[in-house]
Write an enzyme that holds these catalytic residues in place. Structure first.
Site, short mmCIF file in Angstrom:
data_model
loop_
_atom_site.label_atom_id
_atom_site.label_comp_id
_atom_site.label_asym_id
_atom_site.label_seq_id
_atom_site.Cartn_x
_atom_site.Cartn_y
_atom_site.Cartn_z
N LYS A 93 0.85 -1.20 0.00
CA LYS A 93 0.00 0.00 0.00
C LYS A 93 0.88 1.23 0.00
O LYS A 93 1.80 1.34 0.82
CB LYS A 93 -0.89 0.01 1.26
CG LYS A 93 -1.83 1.19 1.33
CD LYS A 93 -3.08 0.98 0.49
CE LYS A 93 -3.85 2.24 0.17
NZ LYS A 93 -3.36 2.93 -1.06
N GLN A 114 7.27 3.90 3.94
CA GLN A 114 5.87 3.47 4.01
C GLN A 114 5.72 2.22 4.90
O GLN A 114 4.69 2.05 5.55
CB GLN A 114 5.38 3.19 2.59
CG GLN A 114 3.89 3.31 2.39
CD GLN A 114 3.42 4.74 2.13
OE1 GLN A 114 4.02 5.46 1.35
NE2 GLN A 114 2.35 5.14 2.79
N LYS A 117 5.51 3.66 8.42
CA LYS A 117 4.33 4.52 8.54
C LYS A 117 3.06 3.67 8.60
O LYS A 117 2.21 3.85 9.46
CB LYS A 117 4.28 5.44 7.32
CG LYS A 117 3.12 6.39 7.30
CD LYS A 117 2.91 7.03 5.93
CE LYS A 117 4.15 7.65 5.35
NZ LYS A 117 3.86 8.55 4.22
N LYS A 129 5.30 1.62 -3.14
CA LYS A 129 5.29 2.97 -3.74
C LYS A 129 5.55 2.80 -5.22
O LYS A 129 6.19 1.83 -5.64
CB LYS A 129 6.38 3.85 -3.13
CG LYS A 129 6.15 5.34 -3.30
CD LYS A 129 5.22 5.87 -2.21
CE LYS A 129 4.89 7.31 -2.36
NZ LYS A 129 4.22 7.82 -1.14
N GLY A 168 -2.51 8.25 -4.45
CA GLY A 168 -1.81 9.44 -4.94
C GLY A 168 -0.57 9.79 -4.15
O GLY A 168 -0.32 9.24 -3.07
N ASP A 169 0.21 10.67 -4.71
CA ASP A 169 1.36 11.31 -4.04
C ASP A 169 1.63 12.57 -4.88
O ASP A 169 0.71 13.05 -5.57
CB ASP A 169 2.57 10.36 -3.98
CG ASP A 169 3.68 10.86 -3.04
OD1 ASP A 169 3.55 10.70 -1.82
OD2 ASP A 169 4.68 11.43 -3.53
N THR A 213 -4.26 13.72 4.94
CA THR A 213 -2.84 13.87 5.30
C THR A 213 -2.63 15.21 6.01
O THR A 213 -1.98 15.28 7.06
CB THR A 213 -1.95 13.76 4.06
OG1 THR A 213 -2.34 12.60 3.33
CG2 THR A 213 -0.49 13.64 4.45
N ASN A 244 -1.74 19.12 -2.25
CA ASN A 244 -2.80 18.47 -1.47
C ASN A 244 -2.53 18.52 0.03
O ASN A 244 -3.41 18.89 0.82
CB ASN A 244 -2.95 17.01 -1.95
CG ASN A 244 -3.89 16.24 -1.08
OD1 ASN A 244 -3.49 15.48 -0.21
ND2 ASN A 244 -5.18 16.43 -1.28
N SER A 380 -6.74 5.99 3.56
CA SER A 380 -6.80 5.07 2.41
C SER A 380 -7.24 3.67 2.88
O SER A 380 -8.04 3.00 2.22
CB SER A 380 -5.43 4.94 1.75
OG SER A 380 -5.21 6.00 0.83
P1 NDP Z 1 1.22 17.73 -4.62
O1 NDP Z 1 1.68 17.32 -5.95
O2 NDP Z 1 -0.23 17.98 -4.40
O3 NDP Z 1 1.98 19.04 -4.12
C1 NDP Z 1 3.36 19.05 -4.02
C2 NDP Z 1 3.81 20.41 -3.53
O4 NDP Z 1 5.19 20.35 -3.18
C3 NDP Z 1 3.68 21.49 -4.60
O5 NDP Z 1 3.47 22.72 -3.98
C4 NDP Z 1 5.04 21.42 -5.27
O6 NDP Z 1 5.42 22.62 -5.95
C5 NDP Z 1 5.94 21.17 -4.10
N1 NDP Z 1 7.14 20.44 -4.57
C6 NDP Z 1 7.17 19.22 -5.15
N2 NDP Z 1 8.41 18.88 -5.50
C7 NDP Z 1 9.17 19.92 -5.16
C8 NDP Z 1 10.54 20.18 -5.26
N3 NDP Z 1 11.39 19.28 -5.82
N4 NDP Z 1 11.00 21.35 -4.77
C9 NDP Z 1 10.16 22.25 -4.20
N5 NDP Z 1 8.84 22.05 -4.08
C10 NDP Z 1 8.36 20.92 -4.56
O7 NDP Z 1 1.75 16.60 -3.61
P2 NDP Z 1 1.28 16.25 -2.13
O8 NDP Z 1 0.81 17.48 -1.43
O9 NDP Z 1 0.38 15.09 -2.20
O10 NDP Z 1 2.65 15.75 -1.48
C11 NDP Z 1 3.52 16.59 -0.74
C12 NDP Z 1 4.40 15.75 0.14
O11 NDP Z 1 3.59 15.01 1.07
C13 NDP Z 1 5.27 14.71 -0.56
O12 NDP Z 1 6.47 14.56 0.16
C14 NDP Z 1 4.44 13.44 -0.41
O13 NDP Z 1 5.25 12.28 -0.51
C15 NDP Z 1 3.90 13.63 0.99
N6 NDP Z 1 2.74 12.86 1.35
C16 NDP Z 1 1.60 12.91 0.61
C17 NDP Z 1 0.49 12.21 1.00
C18 NDP Z 1 -0.81 12.32 0.29
O14 NDP Z 1 -1.80 11.77 0.78
N7 NDP Z 1 -0.90 13.01 -0.83
C19 NDP Z 1 0.51 11.33 2.18
C20 NDP Z 1 1.74 11.42 2.95
C21 NDP Z 1 2.79 12.13 2.51
P3 NDP Z 1 5.43 22.65 -7.54
O15 NDP Z 1 4.00 22.68 -7.96
O16 NDP Z 1 6.19 23.87 -7.88
O17 NDP Z 1 6.14 21.40 -8.00
O1 2IT Z 2 3.18 8.90 1.39
C1 2IT Z 2 2.04 8.48 1.58
O2 2IT Z 2 1.71 7.96 2.65
C2 2IT Z 2 1.05 8.64 0.51
N1 2IT Z 2 1.37 9.20 -0.54
C3 2IT Z 2 -0.33 8.07 0.67
C4 2IT Z 2 -0.36 6.62 0.32
C5 2IT Z 2 -1.72 5.99 0.29
O3 2IT Z 2 -1.76 4.80 -0.06
O4 2IT Z 2 -2.74 6.62 0.60
#
Ligand code: NDP
Ligand code: 2IT
Length: 448
Positions: A93, A114, A117, A129, A168-169, A213, A244, A380
């Site tokens: 997952k 993961q 976590k 992943k 998603g991520d 998240t 997100n 999830s």
């Molecule tokens: P999104 O794609 O929705 O947003 C990512 C954000 O981070 C954007 O603002 C983006 O800016 C910025 N970003 C991405 N890459 C870079 C980079 N190399 N340098 C600077 N800024 C960057 O992703 P999420 O919000 O889903 O994910 C954000 C973080 O949270 C990640 O580390 C992800 O692994 C983690 N995460 C996400 C979960 C989820 O449920 N979605 C769960 C747990 C963890 P820009 O648009 O300019 O690229």
């Molecule tokens: O990093 C993370 O925990 C996620 N991107 C969410 C993974 C999931 O299966 O909901």
């Protein structure tokens, strides 16, 4: 006879040799196993059974070609990945990341994190992943759709609700999950809702998954503050990113009375002294899918700092919610000098090892991502539960489950750190508590 510490150092050398060049994976492994010495000392059977060695080796790694055509008919080739890291506690997952920086080592670090976590959630999910070096920026909806269809045309044979459940991520949200599910359904002739999570609630997604998240990381911060007899009310906060996780962390912080003065993207930082206006932020990022600079079109008094460092902005609470290694030692020092008392990670591994050391030495309340951002994957798992029972829960019920899960994770980490005489060290607490959950299941299965 080697002692526990020497054994762990040797394992780390082997991980580096077996996975050359995968620096983020090395970093993630070391951050976990360096805290496990007291566990091996307490229970040598883990060492005898080579549990750490086994946990550091992914169960499977799939790499595939993803060809697709853009709107002009030009052919592009990307690379797809799916790593199944550990299935001791349930089906693989974890999310899918679409970003040009993605390499196999990126996916392995994320899948490794993961493992721990997902164990902390207390729910029956293993770890995985996946993703691609595809860059979704500037692509039309049709291009995104064709890419997702091509990606799923290979991925479908490796996943399933009992095998591996992607979500998603970075770069993957409900739109992409929809295109991926549509292709899976078409190829397999099955409406198998539980094969993907993060679906739109109109066709099988869980309410609260989108928010989970971000909300979860705020709940975790609230729990850390409670231990110190403090609350979120009135606190000045900085949240990096504007995707997100960042958006819904800001939403929950505002609901609980905190003030968020800054957020960012990879191009720059928005500083709004009066507090980020969430409606504008959502319109810019979720509807227009524009750059964060567009925020200032609506808020002329807000400041846009191109290529600025968000951690220079004074705050009491910091929430790194963008990407790995976005917060270095210098930034950590600046935060502390500016009076920051707590850091909760919405992103995966956003703080460098030196930054983490700095937080721990200065006794900041520091919640590492594998604990603080587990609310997303936990919800999830709640989505999988609803799909399996062909049910749909209310927003309130799902959010109260999420709230309880985050409280439990905090308690598990806090109590475990105390058991090992490291009260307040959530890094050690999270690693040891989750390691034991996974290790005990692996032992039960024998040598597999
Ligand atoms: P999104 O794609 O929705 O947003 C990512 C954000 O981070 C954007 O603002 C983006 O800016 C910025 N970003 C991405 N890459 C870079 C980079 N190399 N340098 C600077 N800024 C960057 O992703 P999420 O919000 O889903 O994910 C954000 C973080 O949270 C990640 O580390 C992800 O692994 C983690 N995460 C996400 C979960 C989820 O449920 N979605 C769960 C747990 C963890 P820009 O648009 O300019 O690229
Ligand atoms: O990093 C993370 O925990 C996620 N991107 C969410 C993974 C999931 O299966 O909901």
């Amino acid at each position: 006879m080697v002692n526990a510490q020497q054994r762990i150092e040797k394992i780390y050398e082997e991980v580096k040799n077996r996975n050359p060049g995968e620096t983020e994976f090395h970093q993630a492994v070391w951050e976990v196993i360096e805290t496990l010495t007291p566990v091996l000392e307490k229970r040598p059977y883990y060492a005898e059974q080579k549990i750490i060695e086994r946990i550091c080796e992914p169960e499977r790694q799939i790499i595939f070609r993803v060809p697709w055509q853009d709107d002009k008919g030009e052919v592009h080739i990307n690379r797809g990945f799916r790593v199944g890291f550990n299935s001791a506690l349930g089906p693989y997952k974890g999310g899918l990341r679409f970003h040009p920086s993605v390499l196999l080592g990126t996916i392995k670090f994320l899948a490794f994190e993961q493992t721990f976590k997902n164990a902390l959630t207390g729910l029956p999910i293993g770890s995985g992943k996946g993703g691609s070096d595809f860059n979704p920026k500037g692509k039309s909806d049709n291009e995104i759709m064709r890419f997702c269809q091509s990606f799923m045309t290979e991925l479908y044979r490796h996943i399933g609700e009992m095998t591996d459940v992607p979500a998603g991520d970075i770069g993957v949200g409900a739109r992409e999950i929809g295109f991926l599910f549509g292709q899976y359904k078409r190829i397999t002739n099955r409406y198998e809702s539980g094969v993907l999570t993060g679906k739109n609630p109109t066709w099988g997604g869980a309410l609260v998954r989108k928010e989970a998240t971000g909300y979860g990381v705020v709940y975790f911060a609230e729990e850390m503050l409670k231990v110190r007899n403090k609350s979120l009310d009135g606190k000045t906060c900085v949240v990096s990113g504007s995707g997100n996780v960042a958006i819904y962390a800001i939403e929950k912080l505002q609901q609980l009375g905190a003030k968020v003065v800054a957020c960012s993207d990879s191009s720059g930082v928005i500083y709004d002294e009066r507090g980020i206006d969430l409606e504008t932020l959502k319109a810019v990022k979720e509807v227009q899918r524009a750059r964060i600079q567009a925020y200032t079109d609506q808020h002329k008094d807000a400041e846009y700092r191109e290529k600025g460092n968000i951690w220079d902005i004074p705050c009491e609470l910091a929430f790194p919610c963008a990407t790995q290694n976005e917060l270095d030692e210098q930034a950590a020092q600046t935060l502390i000098e500016n009076g920051c008392i707590a850091v909760a990670e919405g992103a995966n591994m956003p703080s460098t090892p030196e930054a983490v050391d700095c937080f721990l030495k200065n006794h900041i309340a520091y919640g590492p991502g594998k604990a603080a951002n587990a609310g997303g994957v936990a919800t999830s798992a709640l989505e999988m539960q609803q799909n399996a029972s062909r049910d749909a829960w209310s927003f309130e019920h799902t959010e109260s489950r999420l709230r309880q899960i985050m409280t439990n994770i905090h308690k598990d980490c806090y109590d475990t750190a105390r058991e090992f005489d490291m009260e307040g060290n959530y890094v050690a607490g999270a690693n040891i508590a989750s390691f034991r959950h996974v290790a005990d299941a692996m032992l039960a299965f024998g040598v597999i």
